[in-house]
Design a protein around this motif. Sequence first.
Motif, mmCIF file in Angstrom:
data_model
loop_
_atom_site.group_PDB
_atom_site.id
_atom_site.type_symbol
_atom_site.label_atom_id
_atom_site.label_comp_id
_atom_site.label_asym_id
_atom_site.label_seq_id
_atom_site.Cartn_x
_atom_site.Cartn_y
_atom_site.Cartn_z
ATOM 1 N N SER A 140 39.992 36.044 -4.070
ATOM 2 C CA SER A 140 40.870 35.719 -2.946
ATOM 3 C C SER A 140 41.512 36.948 -2.306
ATOM 4 O O SER A 140 42.446 36.814 -1.532
ATOM 5 C CB SER A 140 41.969 34.754 -3.424
ATOM 6 O OG SER A 140 42.750 35.408 -4.405
ATOM 7 N N GLU A 421 51.045 40.652 -6.517
ATOM 8 C CA GLU A 421 50.668 39.280 -6.159
ATOM 9 C C GLU A 421 51.598 38.737 -5.075
ATOM 10 O O GLU A 421 51.170 38.028 -4.173
ATOM 11 C CB GLU A 421 50.708 38.359 -7.391
ATOM 12 C CG GLU A 421 49.835 38.818 -8.563
ATOM 13 C CD GLU A 421 48.387 39.094 -8.175
ATOM 14 O OE1 GLU A 421 47.859 38.345 -7.327
ATOM 15 O OE2 GLU A 421 47.806 40.071 -8.697
ATOM 16 N N ILE A 422 52.895 39.099 -5.143
ATOM 17 C CA ILE A 422 53.843 38.593 -4.139
ATOM 18 C C ILE A 422 53.434 39.078 -2.736
ATOM 19 O O ILE A 422 53.370 38.311 -1.785
ATOM 20 C CB ILE A 422 55.295 39.032 -4.468
ATOM 21 C CG1 ILE A 422 55.709 38.400 -5.799
ATOM 22 C CG2 ILE A 422 56.254 38.645 -3.352
ATOM 23 C CD1 ILE A 422 56.994 38.928 -6.377
ATOM 24 N N LYS A 424 50.516 39.888 -1.771
ATOM 25 C CA LYS A 424 49.277 39.201 -1.380
ATOM 26 C C LYS A 424 49.599 37.829 -0.784
ATOM 27 O O LYS A 424 49.019 37.414 0.205
ATOM 28 C CB LYS A 424 48.378 39.008 -2.598
ATOM 29 C CG LYS A 424 47.565 40.232 -2.998
ATOM 30 C CD LYS A 424 46.581 39.854 -4.112
ATOM 31 C CE LYS A 424 45.595 40.959 -4.396
ATOM 32 N NZ LYS A 424 44.593 40.600 -5.398
ATOM 33 N N LYS A 425 50.582 37.137 -1.404
ATOM 34 C CA LYS A 425 50.945 35.798 -0.928
ATOM 35 C C LYS A 425 51.577 35.887 0.460
ATOM 36 O O LYS A 425 51.281 35.089 1.347
ATOM 37 C CB LYS A 425 51.914 35.136 -1.911
ATOM 38 C CG LYS A 425 51.176 34.684 -3.162
ATOM 39 C CD LYS A 425 52.112 34.163 -4.221
ATOM 40 C CE LYS A 425 51.290 33.761 -5.435
ATOM 41 N NZ LYS A 425 51.968 33.967 -6.688
ATOM 42 N N HIS A 428 48.873 36.320 3.067
ATOM 43 C CA HIS A 428 48.214 35.050 3.392
ATOM 44 C C HIS A 428 49.078 34.244 4.353
ATOM 45 O O HIS A 428 48.581 33.696 5.341
ATOM 46 C CB HIS A 428 47.970 34.231 2.116
ATOM 47 C CG HIS A 428 46.708 34.625 1.410
ATOM 48 N ND1 HIS A 428 45.540 33.916 1.532
ATOM 49 C CD2 HIS A 428 46.435 35.654 0.581
ATOM 50 C CE1 HIS A 428 44.599 34.483 0.804
ATOM 51 N NE2 HIS A 428 45.119 35.547 0.210
ATOM 52 N N ASN A 435 47.917 27.193 2.962
ATOM 53 C CA ASN A 435 48.218 27.060 1.538
ATOM 54 C C ASN A 435 49.411 27.918 1.111
ATOM 55 O O ASN A 435 49.914 27.788 0.004
ATOM 56 C CB ASN A 435 47.011 27.477 0.690
ATOM 57 C CG ASN A 435 45.827 26.589 0.972
ATOM 58 O OD1 ASN A 435 45.984 25.375 1.038
ATOM 59 N ND2 ASN A 435 44.667 27.202 1.175
ATOM 60 N N TYR A 436 49.789 28.842 1.972
ATOM 61 C CA TYR A 436 50.884 29.753 1.608
ATOM 62 C C TYR A 436 52.073 29.620 2.567
ATOM 63 O O TYR A 436 52.947 30.475 2.580
ATOM 64 C CB TYR A 436 50.375 31.209 1.600
ATOM 65 C CG TYR A 436 49.391 31.477 0.490
ATOM 66 C CD1 TYR A 436 49.801 32.033 -0.720
ATOM 67 C CD2 TYR A 436 48.042 31.140 0.635
ATOM 68 C CE1 TYR A 436 48.906 32.257 -1.742
ATOM 69 C CE2 TYR A 436 47.136 31.353 -0.389
ATOM 70 C CZ TYR A 436 47.571 31.909 -1.576
ATOM 71 O OH TYR A 436 46.674 32.119 -2.597
ATOM 72 N N TYR A 439 55.849 30.408 2.006
ATOM 73 C CA TYR A 439 56.442 31.760 1.987
ATOM 74 C C TYR A 439 56.974 32.188 3.352
ATOM 75 O O TYR A 439 57.653 33.198 3.472
ATOM 76 C CB TYR A 439 55.414 32.790 1.492
ATOM 77 C CG TYR A 439 55.039 32.563 0.047
ATOM 78 C CD1 TYR A 439 55.848 33.026 -0.976
ATOM 79 C CD2 TYR A 439 53.893 31.831 -0.276
ATOM 80 C CE1 TYR A 439 55.535 32.780 -2.295
ATOM 81 C CE2 TYR A 439 53.572 31.589 -1.601
ATOM 82 C CZ TYR A 439 54.393 32.065 -2.601
ATOM 83 O OH TYR A 439 54.075 31.818 -3.905
#
Length: 455
Positions: A140, A421-422, A424-425, A428, A435-436, A439
């Motif tokens: 992803s 990872e944060i 990356k979210k 997105h 899906n995100y 945020y």
Amino acid sequence: MKIDYSNILSENIGIRGIQKAEILKEEDLLKTVKNRILSRINDDYYPLNLPDAMLNEVREIKDYASNIKERFDNLVVIGMGGSILGNELLHYSINGVYSNLEKSKKIYFIDNIDPETNITLLRSLDLKKTFFNIITKSGSTSETLLNLLLLIDLFKKEGLNPKDHFLFTTDPEKGFLRKLSEELAIKTYPIHPKVGGRYSVLSHVGLFSAAFEDVNIEKLLLSAKKRKEKFLSKKPIEDSAMVFALIQYKFFREKGVNINVLFSYSDGLEYLGKFYEQLLAESIGKKFTRDGQEIHSGITPVVARGPYHQHSTLQLFMEGPYDKLIIFVAPNKFRKDIEIKKSLEHDEINFLSGKYYSELLLNEYIATKMALTQNGRPNVSIEIEKINEETLGELIYFLELEVLALGEILNINPIDQPSVEIGKKFTHALMGDKNYSEYLKTLEKLGNVDKLILD
Ligand SMILES: O=P(O)(O)OC[C@H]1O[C@H](O)[C@H](O)[C@@H](O)[C@@H]1O
């Protein structure tokens, strides 16, 4: 491979060094560290088992790589971070920075999404003769997926079937790439669920592209396996990787040394620096200990190449703050060398005539090391005989083991990277991924702040 720790000792660099006795008295700590590593070796530290596990796969990888080589002229590896840095390391160090110029089968790396770079490469390759290895553990990573989307589009335009041109290397079960491989019937290589990007070079991730460019992957794995056996059989206080972790820890915790410079005297080994940069930064840069205490641990890696950086950053290393540990990596011999004939008769230049390139380079390495030592700057030297599969296998295993040991000494988790990872979210969410969307509110709040913007 020999590691010379003499120039961290206070006997040699004065009060900013550490004493041999301070290292020896930590024998019990290192025993505990070794036991903790062993207790995790079949679980979170599974990457330490890769040499044994992957030796069983060598035949298949080599056969597949030679099949691809017969059918294609170019291999393009696409990935980010740990899903490509190891491939680049093996390529640049073993085959050399310009090896594409002397080989009929070429290899390229797409490790970013600068549109100018990527389109220049893709436009100049004949897609019919090009094979792509897309690597992403999670399946992803936005940058990797963006590059993949572009390729699928280009393939459609040329009327080519991606199935014949792609290999996906990804999680064995999860993720979008796995799903797409099933849809498009694309061959895949699995990445073991316990093998994270920065510890994956000795898995299918690094081995397929290496086999394509004739790196002897069996020798590479055998040498890493030998290093593992050494770790298992040696007393931890005599194991160079355990001692290295302890030294880094002591300088970091007791001497305020929070920058480590990997200074390699070889162009290809600069990529060892880039590989280690991610390994050290993501593994050790942590907010919490395993028990949830705030620690904010971290050593900032700096990549340097000799003699190049002697002429740009060495002044800082020599006279700046006492916050750096220099880690030299140098081969004793180069596999190719150049002898300089006497083509000019001048006093100023005679000292270079009749000499080899490697002589000047290696003497500069010694001179730099001595100069730093004289200035009381701690430095460690990793000396390898030559750059090849044997030395690289040992070196890679050594560095991974050493970073895991450092993580254990600090009592942090060296295999995750929660804060990446944060980001990356957030990406997105900003790109409109439904899906995100949860945020978006946080992002709005974060963007709604006092501004200080200057022209
Ligand atoms: O292999 P992937 O899932 O695409 O991940 C590629 C890279 O992504 C992130 O940025 C992580 O911080 C890295 O540790 C990882 O190597």
